[in-house]
Design an enzyme around this catalytic site. Sequence first.
Site, mmCIF file in Angstrom:
data_model
loop_
_atom_site.group_PDB
_atom_site.id
_atom_site.type_symbol
_atom_site.label_atom_id
_atom_site.label_comp_id
_atom_site.label_asym_id
_atom_site.label_seq_id
_atom_site.Cartn_x
_atom_site.Cartn_y
_atom_site.Cartn_z
ATOM 1 N N GLY A 164 29.917 42.270 24.578
ATOM 2 C CA GLY A 164 31.036 41.346 24.702
ATOM 3 C C GLY A 164 30.681 39.972 25.224
ATOM 4 O O GLY A 164 31.551 39.155 25.484
ATOM 5 N N GLY A 199 29.065 37.759 23.561
ATOM 6 C CA GLY A 199 29.077 36.778 22.484
ATOM 7 C C GLY A 199 27.810 36.719 21.654
ATOM 8 O O GLY A 199 27.514 35.702 21.039
ATOM 9 N N GLU A 253 44.780 52.929 49.932
ATOM 10 C CA GLU A 253 44.621 51.532 49.505
ATOM 11 C C GLU A 253 44.831 50.568 50.668
ATOM 12 O O GLU A 253 44.099 49.592 50.810
ATOM 13 C CB GLU A 253 45.590 51.201 48.362
ATOM 14 C CG GLU A 253 45.321 51.963 47.064
ATOM 15 C CD GLU A 253 43.907 51.777 46.535
ATOM 16 O OE1 GLU A 253 43.313 50.693 46.758
ATOM 17 O OE2 GLU A 253 43.379 52.721 45.917
#
Length: 613
Positions: A209, A211, A428
């Site tokens: 990904g 490029g 969290e």
Amino acid sequence: MDPKQKQFSIWYVFVALWALMLIQIFVAPLFNPTEIPYSEFKAAVTADKVEEVSISPSVIHGRMKPEPDSAKGSPPVAKDGRVFDTVRVEDPDLVRDLGTHHVKVTGVIESTFVRDLLSWVVPIALFVGVWLFLLRRMGQGQGGFMTVGRSKAKIYMEKEVKVSFADAAGVDEAKEELQEVIEFLKTPEKFRRLGGKIPKGILLVGPPGTGKTLLAKAVAGEAAVPFFSTSGSEFVEMFVGVGAARVRDLFIQAKEKAPCIIFIDELDALGKARGMGPMAHEEREQTLNQLLSEMDGFDPRVGVILMAATNRPEILDPALLRAGRFDRHVLVDRPDKAGRLAILKIHARSVKLASEADLEAIAIMTPGFVGADLANIINEAALLAVRRDKDKIELADLQEAVERVIAGLEKKNRVLNPAEKERVAHHEVGHALVALSIPGTDTVQKISIIPRGIAALGYTIQLPTEDRFLMTKSELENKIAVLLGGRVAEEIIYREVSTGAQDDLLKATDIAKSMVKAYGMSEKLGQISFERERQPLFLQTGQPQPPGDYSEETSREIDCEVRRIIDEQYARVRTLLDKRQDALREAAALLLGKETMTGEDLKVIMAKSGARQ
Ligand code: ADP
Ligand code: ZN
């Protein structure tokens, strides 16, 4: 391979089997004479029924006379006109008998030779014929821009590539290196005249990904030459020889269109080191050899440039990387902040943005993202804006798109039971509290207990203030502390831990290991690095490191040190969160209600409970 294709090849196998059976039934008997006992043979000779024989040291091979009027009552020897075999026995009278009954006699050194040959060669020839026929059939059909004939591999040819270097950003060094290739493709004569070194094979290396395909295409676009593209996996076939034939085809096609670019994506699929994998794969080896010999065979001056992409250069066969083959490597790495901004701008050209400035905020939020992720963000944001009936994309859409890309799409069907939800909330908040309590850690942007994707039940988004290239020892320790925050919070509230922290623990352990083994950050082991410095591009591959050359004792010491680092941080986090129990409970309750909260919300709660203490 799509199901239709698979059906087809099964069909071919059927036909081949059928052909084999027919050969067995009809062809073989022609060359397989009936065998008769010697006594019958002698009787036939005496009865004047034998037309001719050929005698070899061990076998007598012969043919019966066509029987006149097919006289009945004669003993059922071999049928008229048929060939027969009989094993030769010691019989001094044989030649004389044959003479008296006017049988034509030939001596043969080994009379079965021709027959054997025929019985082997004919079926094989037939089989090969069927095979070739099938190969040709397989090569037909299939669409695409243009499918290369005779070959099933999907090879696409684009005559006029519309992509240019302006469509790729954040990869300036790669562009610079490829500039020369463009020059060459544009004016091959000039290169020939000046005798410049002509590139032949260029390997684009980088994570998925980033490029690579885009760049290869842009080179073709800039040089205005045709672009052939295919993928390494297209050459991996079940039947030996098919892949190699495809490689040959590809080069024939390309040479006709020179100057041009051949691009092979996923080179590792066909270029894996030979002898690797569960079994030595003969087909792949042949295909690879064909590719190597094509590369050696073509004169770069004809103007064919081979480009290939891989994210795992370390598994490629070394022969592929030798001089004259893929000897030029261009690193296409993850973009930095400026690069990310430029990429976002490129993809934002096709959508309506409320404000350009927003993109900068997104670039800051997304270290580690590759071009494809960023393109995805713009796309998602556009979809979200449409869904909300806005006529422009706003920062909120972009932010939500980032979250979606980070953690996968919201899983609506995934419902945590209330007890699980409560635990996730405390977990969290634990991470976030530790992060906010330790100075110098990344700021907390958002805490959420909306499950996203498969792996993440909740998540805490921390925003790095900048891209980092160096980290100090205490920064690494802080990272470990934040990772442990979730588990410690669970322990404080529930007195029992859960499986939810596995990923956190894994990451924490990795960091601690690197500190000891790679960065020389353990006093006990001293300033020694047991790990060869990894090439930055291999960092992302997750390949196991080769074992370092240290003793078992050192190995034990390393384990001890890793444990000590984790334990120390664990104790630190425990003290820290014990002091902030009120804030932990309060924030978790708020999070349970709202499902998401910001770092600012948490800071307010911390300040309040701090004031009460
Ligand atoms: P790779 O071949 O490295 O896996 P691709 O070239 O297929 O990556 O990238 C997929 C898509 O992501 C591209 O078509 C483009 O839209 C976007 N993209 C990736 N990298 C970049 C970049 N550097 N600049 C602009 N867009 C990019
Ligand atoms: Zn966690």
